[in-house]
Design an enzyme around this catalytic site. Structure first.
Site, mmCIF file in Angstrom:
data_model
loop_
_atom_site.group_PDB
_atom_site.id
_atom_site.type_symbol
_atom_site.label_atom_id
_atom_site.label_comp_id
_atom_site.label_asym_id
_atom_site.label_seq_id
_atom_site.Cartn_x
_atom_site.Cartn_y
_atom_site.Cartn_z
ATOM 1 N N ARG A 166 0.868 -1.181 0.000
ATOM 2 C CA ARG A 166 0.000 0.000 0.000
ATOM 3 C C ARG A 166 0.901 1.226 0.000
ATOM 4 O O ARG A 166 1.985 1.207 0.593
ATOM 5 C CB ARG A 166 -0.886 0.041 1.256
ATOM 6 C CG ARG A 166 -2.008 -0.967 1.266
ATOM 7 C CD ARG A 166 -3.113 -0.602 0.267
ATOM 8 N NE ARG A 166 -4.223 -1.536 0.298
ATOM 9 C CZ ARG A 166 -4.314 -2.645 -0.436
ATOM 10 N NH1 ARG A 166 -3.347 -2.953 -1.277
ATOM 11 N NH2 ARG A 166 -5.369 -3.427 -0.341
ATOM 12 N N HIS B 260 -1.683 0.574 -9.648
ATOM 13 C CA HIS B 260 -2.251 -0.401 -8.693
ATOM 14 C C HIS B 260 -2.913 -1.570 -9.426
ATOM 15 O O HIS B 260 -4.120 -1.781 -9.296
ATOM 16 C CB HIS B 260 -3.258 0.282 -7.753
ATOM 17 C CG HIS B 260 -3.499 -0.509 -6.491
ATOM 18 N ND1 HIS B 260 -3.796 0.074 -5.288
ATOM 19 C CD2 HIS B 260 -3.477 -1.843 -6.247
ATOM 20 C CE1 HIS B 260 -3.962 -0.852 -4.363
ATOM 21 N NE2 HIS B 260 -3.777 -2.035 -4.918
ATOM 22 N N GLU C 48 -3.873 7.604 -4.173
ATOM 23 C CA GLU C 48 -4.282 7.122 -5.506
ATOM 24 C C GLU C 48 -5.606 7.746 -5.911
ATOM 25 O O GLU C 48 -6.475 7.937 -5.059
ATOM 26 C CB GLU C 48 -4.411 5.594 -5.474
ATOM 27 C CG GLU C 48 -3.076 4.925 -5.239
ATOM 28 C CD GLU C 48 -3.195 3.420 -5.058
ATOM 29 O OE1 GLU C 48 -4.272 2.854 -5.312
ATOM 30 O OE2 GLU C 48 -2.195 2.814 -4.672
#
Ligand SMILES: O=CC(=O)O
Length: 319
Positions: free
Chosen positions: A236, A283, A265
């Site tokens: 993460r 991602h 993000e």
């Protein structure tokens, strides 16, 4: 069985699909064979539903749970569950499952792909050719070899273990940090990430994001990794202090980075766009049809186990 007015009774258990408008569960349609689905906390079904599927990073907060007084199971569709209030679920006696091993091999492949790309400058070389620079500039700057690198894995869970297996096959040595030393694992263990960084050429970050691991890769760790060191993050964004990382990269204080995840993000620090020793990715380490297929099976298996009072397939565990 037919009811008095001759309608066929629907025995499929009720399940809430909890999702942000922009996130749909891949292969969601397959669930309809097994479960009666609805997707709004405002539906009348919300008061009686016992299980929900949490799609992607959709948050499950105390407020979400207040709408769902009968809830006993949250089925996460990701490996990391930092978007679920786990303490609140525990307090209310709600079990939580994650994606288990469904995505691990795909994420591990992707970590290795990012590492190879950063070390051998594959994406940068591709840009070099496409922009027509090859005939003008001749040789492209050398990258460096993967074999022989000392790899430090931060979080030796299912993903970290798959990364280790792959990199050992490339001729790397592996050491790791996780909350606890794993008795059955022979790789050297470092109780803190700083010491792991001192003894590594590459850090691969694949642990869960928790209060304890937030910014686990900080200025001290980056300094310990050093100018020749590389960092790969498939966990993460907030596991890494992104502002510090950007400074280290811009100033050439670490060798390079491969990043699939970011603190905010889908926003990526613009300073990184100009750096050829950084590989950026939106991602998608988990995203393959095979991974979605496996994920779907884990979700269905967890729900079926729950509704027939059997042990859950992938109860969430932190590494
Ligand atoms: O980011 C994806 C996951 O946690 O599975």
């Amino acid at each position: 069985m037919a009811t008095e007015d001759n309608e066929v009774e629907d025995h499929r258990p009720l399940v809430l699909i909890h999702h942000l408008p922009s996130f749909k569960l891949p292969l969601q349609d397959r669930l309809i064979t097994h479960f009666r689905l609805f997707d709004s906390l405002a539906s009348p079904e919300a008061s009686s539903v016992r299980a929900l599927i949490c799609v992607g990073p959709t948050t499950v907060t105390a407020d979400t749970l207040d709408h769902l007084p009968s809830l006993r199971l949250v089925v996460g569709s990701s490996a990391g569950l930092d978007h679920v209030d786990l303490a609140e679920c525990r307090r209310r006696g709600i079990a939580v499952t994650n994606a288990g091993d469904a995505n691990s091999e795909n994420v591990a492949d992707y970590a290795v792909a990012l590492l190879l790309d950063v070390l051998r400058r594959v994406s940068a070389a591709d840009r070099f050719v496409r922009s027509g620079l090859w005939p003008q500039m001749g040789e492209y700057p050398l990258g460096c070899k993967l074999g022989g690198k000392r790899i430090g894995i931060v979080g030796l869970g299912s993903i970290g273990s798959e990364v280790a297996k792959r990199l050992v096959a490339f001729g790397c040595t592996v050491a790791y940090n996780s909350r606890n030393k794993k008795p059955s694992v022979l790789y050297p263990y470092y109780a803190n990430v700083h010491d792991l960084a001192v003894n590594s050429d590459v850090l691969i970050v694949c642990c869960a994001l928790t209060n304890e691991t937030h910014h686990i890769i900080n200025k001290d760790v980056l300094t310990a990794l050093g100018r020749e060191g590389f960092i790969i993050n498939v966990g993460r964004g907030a596991l890494v202090d992104e502002k510090e990382l950007v400074q280290f990269l811009v100033q050439g204080e670490i060798g390079g980075a491969g990043l699939d995840v970011f603190e905010n993000e889908p926003n990526v620090p613009k300073e990184l766009f100009a750096l050829d020793n950084v590989v950026l990715s939106p991602h998608l380490a988990i995203s393959t049809p095979e991974s979605f297929e496996a994920l779907n099976e884990v979700i269905i298996a967890n729900l079926k186990a729950f509704f027939s009072s059997k042990p859950l397939l992938s109860p969430f565990q932190q590494e």
